[in-house]
Design an enzyme around this catalytic site. Sequence first.
Site, PDB file in Angstrom:
ATOM      1  CG  HIS A 248      23.924  56.964 -64.202  1.00 29.10           C
ATOM      2  ND1 HIS A 248      23.811  56.837 -65.631  1.00 29.10           N
ATOM      3  CD2 HIS A 248      22.628  56.784 -63.709  1.00 29.10           C
ATOM      4  CE1 HIS A 248      22.590  56.470 -65.859  1.00 29.10           C
ATOM      5  NE2 HIS A 248      21.906  56.330 -64.602  1.00 29.10           N
TER       6      HIS A 248
ATOM      7  CG  ASP B  21      21.329  56.713 -56.303  1.00 31.44           C
ATOM      8  OD1 ASP B  21      20.419  56.237 -56.643  1.00 31.44           O
ATOM      9  OD2 ASP B  21      22.706  56.262 -56.659  1.00 31.44           O
TER      10      ASP B  21
ATOM     11  CD  GLN C 213      19.899  60.598 -63.816  1.00 32.00           C
ATOM     12  OE1 GLN C 213      19.189  59.362 -64.108  1.00 32.00           O
ATOM     13  NE2 GLN C 213      18.940  61.549 -63.343  1.00 32.00           N
TER      14      GLN C 213
ATOM     15  NE  ARG D   9      19.295  59.416 -67.893  1.00 38.88           N
ATOM     16  CZ  ARG D   9      19.282  58.132 -67.583  1.00 38.88           C
ATOM     17  NH1 ARG D   9      18.765  57.724 -66.469  1.00 38.88           N
ATOM     18  NH2 ARG D   9      20.012  57.312 -68.045  1.00 38.88           N
TER      19      ARG D   9
ATOM     20  CB  CYS E 246      19.259  59.211 -60.384  1.00 37.80           C
ATOM     21  SG  CYS E 246      19.672  58.191 -59.087  1.00 37.80           S
TER      22      CYS E 246
ATOM     23  NE  ARG F  98      21.527  51.255 -66.626  1.00 35.48           N
ATOM     24  CZ  ARG F  98      20.936  52.088 -65.873  1.00 35.48           C
ATOM     25  NH1 ARG F  98      19.862  51.107 -65.221  1.00 35.48           N
ATOM     26  NH2 ARG F  98      20.803  53.134 -65.753  1.00 35.48           N
TER      27      ARG F  98
HETATM   28  N1  NVA Z   1      23.336  54.212 -57.937  1.00 41.60           N
HETATM   29  C1  NVA Z   1      22.091  53.474 -58.530  1.00 41.60           C
HETATM   30  C2  NVA Z   1      21.528  54.461 -59.540  1.00 41.60           C
HETATM   31  C3  NVA Z   1      20.316  53.909 -60.344  1.00 41.60           C
HETATM   32  C4  NVA Z   1      20.031  54.915 -61.248  1.00 41.60           C
HETATM   33  C5  NVA Z   1      22.319  52.021 -59.079  1.00 41.60           C
HETATM   34  O1  NVA Z   1      23.507  51.869 -59.395  1.00 41.60           O
HETATM   35  O2  NVA Z   1      21.667  51.153 -58.944  1.00 41.60           O
HETATM   36  N1   CP Z   2      18.107  56.865 -63.191  1.00 49.37           N
HETATM   37  C1   CP Z   2      18.183  55.604 -64.118  1.00 49.37           C
HETATM   38  O1   CP Z   2      19.393  55.226 -64.570  1.00 49.37           O
HETATM   39  O2   CP Z   2      16.980  54.803 -64.165  1.00 49.37           O
HETATM   40  P1   CP Z   2      17.053  53.545 -64.782  1.00 49.37           P
HETATM   41  O3   CP Z   2      17.985  52.351 -63.800  1.00 49.37           O
HETATM   42  O4   CP Z   2      15.344  53.310 -64.702  1.00 49.37           O
HETATM   43  O5   CP Z   2      17.590  53.396 -66.192  1.00 49.37           O
END
Ligand code: NVA
Ligand code: CP
Length: 319
Positions: A142, A238, A145, A306, A278, A115
């Site tokens: 992502h 989101d 997800q 997930r 998400c 990540r």
């Molecule tokens: N768009 C959000 C998704 C989090 C799961 C982010 O990147 O923070």
């Molecule tokens: N939806 C998602 O990726 O959640 P986290 O940021 O908690 O991993």
Amino acid sequence: MDLMNYKPEKPFAQRHLLTLQDWSADEILQTLSLALQLKAKQKAGEPHPLLAGKSLAMIFTKSSTRTRVSFEVGMQQLGGHALFLSSKDIQLGRGEPIGDTAKVLSRYVDGIMIRTFEQSDVVELARYGSIPVINGLTDRFHPCQVLADLMTFYEHKGELKGRKLAFIGDAANNMGHSLLIGCSKLGVNVALGCPKGYRPESEIVEWAKANAQAMGSDVLITDKLEDAVAGADAVYTDVWTSMGMEEEQAQRFKDFAGVCVDEALMAKADPKAIFLHCLPAHRGEEVTSGVIDGPQSVVFDQAENRLHAQKAVMALLMK
Ligand code: NVA
Ligand code: CP
């Protein structure tokens, strides 16, 4: 289509999950099918040690609840083991190149989940390593997800082809992009409702349009939220301020003023539409939805999936 008993058209041939744009519809459906099977086994208490003795390195340069826990627990349920590697603690955070990190980890573990911010770092990890790499979120994509989202959509609505999913929010980001790709690959009509400055990257819109054309489905990008949501079977949102964009939060509050998936907007969707998010849904003053606790919300089924979707991804890539 009975996804649980899906018959693959071709053997699964992917080495990595960097973006779902690299995967065929058949490979996505195989993954969803295995995810449903593994979920059933888990619920029945049936052991399924498909990755016995294998290890997954999990590199995080951003925060996470769902991704971290679901990958770690998923690996353990598959008979393997996962290592949490915060970029703050490994040499990567002190400037060791991604390529060297990839080569070293490839000597110890059987797969890497990462990540991070830049998609190019994930691509580089895959290029220099000799083991599967799974994108656990970048600024641009992502994919894990979206596999969980499509699984949840299928569980609640059945056949996905020909259905409509509307995403409301920042479409210039990982979720908007990945939903465009995942939906269009499977012939789900996808509509993105976003303020003008938050439209998805044009390259990704082109990919989605080509995917959709091949499947006979539609892609709509609009700043008229009601048009995006009209008749949708799933409405998705989101956060407005994604990880790494915290400095823009004040500006984003202004740009997203009046944007909220509330009961009035949900009323424009199909009456039986599901609501997806998400998560995290609540973060300080940012309120993206008023229906998260409402009867149409399936956000915790979605979060649970997930685990099952990623177990399928790991089993297919790392076996
Ligand atoms: N768009 C959000 C998704 C989090 C799961 C982010 O990147 O923070
Ligand atoms: N939806 C998602 O990726 O959640 P986290 O940021 O908690 O991993």
